[in-house]
Design an enzyme around this catalytic site. Sequence first.
Site, short mmCIF file in Angstrom:
data_model
loop_
_atom_site.label_atom_id
_atom_site.label_comp_id
_atom_site.label_asym_id
_atom_site.label_seq_id
_atom_site.Cartn_x
_atom_site.Cartn_y
_atom_site.Cartn_z
N LYS A 259 -0.48 6.45 -23.77
CA LYS A 259 -0.07 6.65 -25.08
C LYS A 259 1.49 6.29 -24.77
CE LYS A 259 -3.79 9.53 -25.08
NZ LYS A 259 -4.88 9.47 -23.80
N ALA B 36 1.26 13.51 -23.12
CA ALA B 36 0.80 12.08 -23.64
C ALA B 36 1.67 11.54 -24.70
CB ALA B 36 -0.49 12.24 -23.75
N TYR C 115 0.65 -1.15 0.04
CA TYR C 115 0.16 -0.04 0.01
C TYR C 115 0.94 1.19 0.08
CZ TYR C 115 -3.78 3.23 1.28
OH TYR C 115 -4.76 4.04 1.15
N ASP D 230 1.23 19.01 -21.59
CA ASP D 230 0.55 18.03 -21.71
C ASP D 230 1.34 16.78 -22.65
OD1 ASP D 230 -1.20 15.77 -22.25
OD2 ASP D 230 -2.79 17.03 -22.80
N HIS E 22 -19.66 13.98 -27.04
CA HIS E 22 -19.49 12.97 -27.96
C HIS E 22 -19.55 11.39 -27.47
CE1 HIS E 22 -15.82 14.55 -26.33
NE2 HIS E 22 -15.18 13.48 -26.57
N PHE F 278 -6.70 19.27 -25.18
CA PHE F 278 -7.51 17.98 -25.54
C PHE F 278 -8.81 18.04 -24.87
CE2 PHE F 278 -8.59 13.44 -25.17
CZ PHE F 278 -8.87 13.28 -26.64
N ASP F 279 -9.85 17.44 -25.36
CA ASP F 279 -11.13 17.33 -24.93
C ASP F 279 -11.24 17.27 -23.19
OD1 ASP F 279 -10.95 14.67 -24.79
OD2 ASP F 279 -12.73 14.31 -26.01
N1 F0G Z 1 -4.09 14.78 -23.16
C1 F0G Z 1 -4.11 14.13 -24.46
C2 F0G Z 1 -3.23 14.98 -25.19
C3 F0G Z 1 -4.85 13.31 -24.65
O1 F0G Z 1 -4.68 12.88 -26.07
C4 F0G Z 1 -5.65 12.55 -23.73
C5 F0G Z 1 -6.34 11.48 -24.03
C6 F0G Z 1 -5.69 13.15 -22.35
C7 F0G Z 1 -4.92 14.04 -22.19
C8 F0G Z 1 -6.63 12.42 -21.32
O2 F0G Z 1 -5.63 11.22 -20.96
O3 F0G Z 1 -7.28 9.40 -21.55
O4 F0G Z 1 -5.49 9.01 -20.12
O5 F0G Z 1 -7.43 10.33 -19.33
N2 F0G Z 1 -6.63 11.10 -25.24
C9 F0G Z 1 -7.24 9.92 -25.78
C10 F0G Z 1 -7.54 9.87 -27.22
C11 F0G Z 1 -8.47 9.66 -25.10
O6 F0G Z 1 -8.30 9.14 -27.66
O7 F0G Z 1 -6.57 10.92 -27.97
P1 F0G Z 1 -6.61 9.93 -20.30
#
Ligand code: F0G
Length: 486
Positions: free
Chosen positions: A276, A235, A91, A233, A467, A143-144
């Site tokens: 990613k 990813a 833990y 960010d 979406h 990102f969304d």
């Molecule tokens: N930032 C970027 C640039 C992303 O592409 C994503 C997720 C996130 C943050 C959020 O991360 O999914 O681990 O919570 N992108 C996915 C996509 C969902 O399909 O491009 P997460």
Amino acid sequence: MIQIIEAPQSQVHRRDMAFHARTIIEPFKVRCVEPLPMTSREHREAKLREARHNLFALRAEDVTIDLMTDSGTGAMSQAQWSALMSGDESYAGSRSFFEFESVVRELTGKRHVIPTHQGRAAERILFGAIGRPGLVVPANAHFDTTRANVTASGCEALDLVIAEGNDPRSLHPFKGDVDLARLDALLCERGASVPLVLVTVTNNTGGGQPVSMGNLRAVRELCTRHAVPLFLDCARFAENAYFIKTREPGFSDRSVESIAQEMFRLAHGALMSAKKDGLVNIGGFLALDDDAWARSCRSALILTEGFPTYGGLAGRDLAALAVGLREVLDERYLDYRVASVRYLHDHLARLGVPLLSPPGGHAVYLDGRAFLPHVAPRDLPGQALSIALYREAGIRAVEIGTVMFGRTGEDGRQIPSPMDLVRLALPRRVYTQSHVDYVIEAVGYVFERRAALGGYRIVDEPPTLRHFDCGFEPIADERGMRPGGK
Ligand code: F0G
């Protein structure tokens, strides 16, 4: 404008091979296989109706080639599976945490490493700690989920990508770059209301487009001048670093790892979705230097994710992630990864399919608006194209356009987003070249018959991130395209 220097395609292979191979091979062989679902067109039509024409509502067992996302869908290596077996599930103070922490520290140079179960948890925790109404968070593009978390904290999310970043046909090599003049103007005017500047590498919303080191350095200078922290960010940091190496003058002799390290050292912190470029199926983290921010983030983490040495993950997940973060910087892997995306892009371009060019690192984006010029943007051409790809070929793509970023106006009509893209994202180390050839053939088939496609309308939608869950129906009585018909 920066000049494109495309490195020899098989840069790494040339160094190692006795002959100059033009073919970039997968730098791995496959030892575990998963059967691919094969379905009939009739079956897919029925599944589309059941799903209210929302591809997120389909079951994966009804999808043949799943290009919806490259997030958490990759294949792990034997080294990662081995690490998984030796994960420490304590833990507090798990050995796997310290392995993970030391890899992230070496990469990012940040003191505080806070694991989270995925990227959006890191977003929620960070913006929950520092966001409030009246503040504004500028980015090249959010990102969304990032936009949703910034907005949920009360802040305004502002996208300041360069103009080329919104032009699907501009061949600028770094279409993810921040518009420095607009950022400077914002910081001069409202600097005191900017808690941080965010740069997304690569810019997913704009087509997986990279950000140049020159731009990152200039953004950092502006941030320093205005005393505002810079966050990444990150990813897809490894893909971004690879593009810097192969496209930006002065970097071809640097290792991708050292380029990635420099990117992180220009920033004060980073938000990571490890699904990613962490090469794992679940995971994320926050890395930062500021002690007070780290303390608030850790408190929020304990409240909703878990103790700071596991952060909502299992110890084994952290162990696999520590290995993945090293493997992703293997330049043989990145050669293959970027070449696969370019292969799909170039073959579709040869068929005349309208695309976002140049291709990014993780996906090919079809230009839905140019693909279906007879479907008005308010009638969701990107959604119509995604549905057609699934119906005709069992391929699942994702609309990145009006459905994702637009909204319904007072009159019930859609207010379109700047572009209507359809993303074909390639999961890492999963599909082979013949899978990609099948996709090329399928997109070509739909393209030849595009005149038969009509638009869609949204019939129900949730208040945020619509979406994922909204329902659609065809606007006209859609007969679809019959095989062989035009
Ligand atoms: N930032 C970027 C640039 C992303 O592409 C994503 C997720 C996130 C943050 C959020 O991360 O999914 O681990 O919570 N992108 C996915 C996509 C969902 O399909 O491009 P997460």
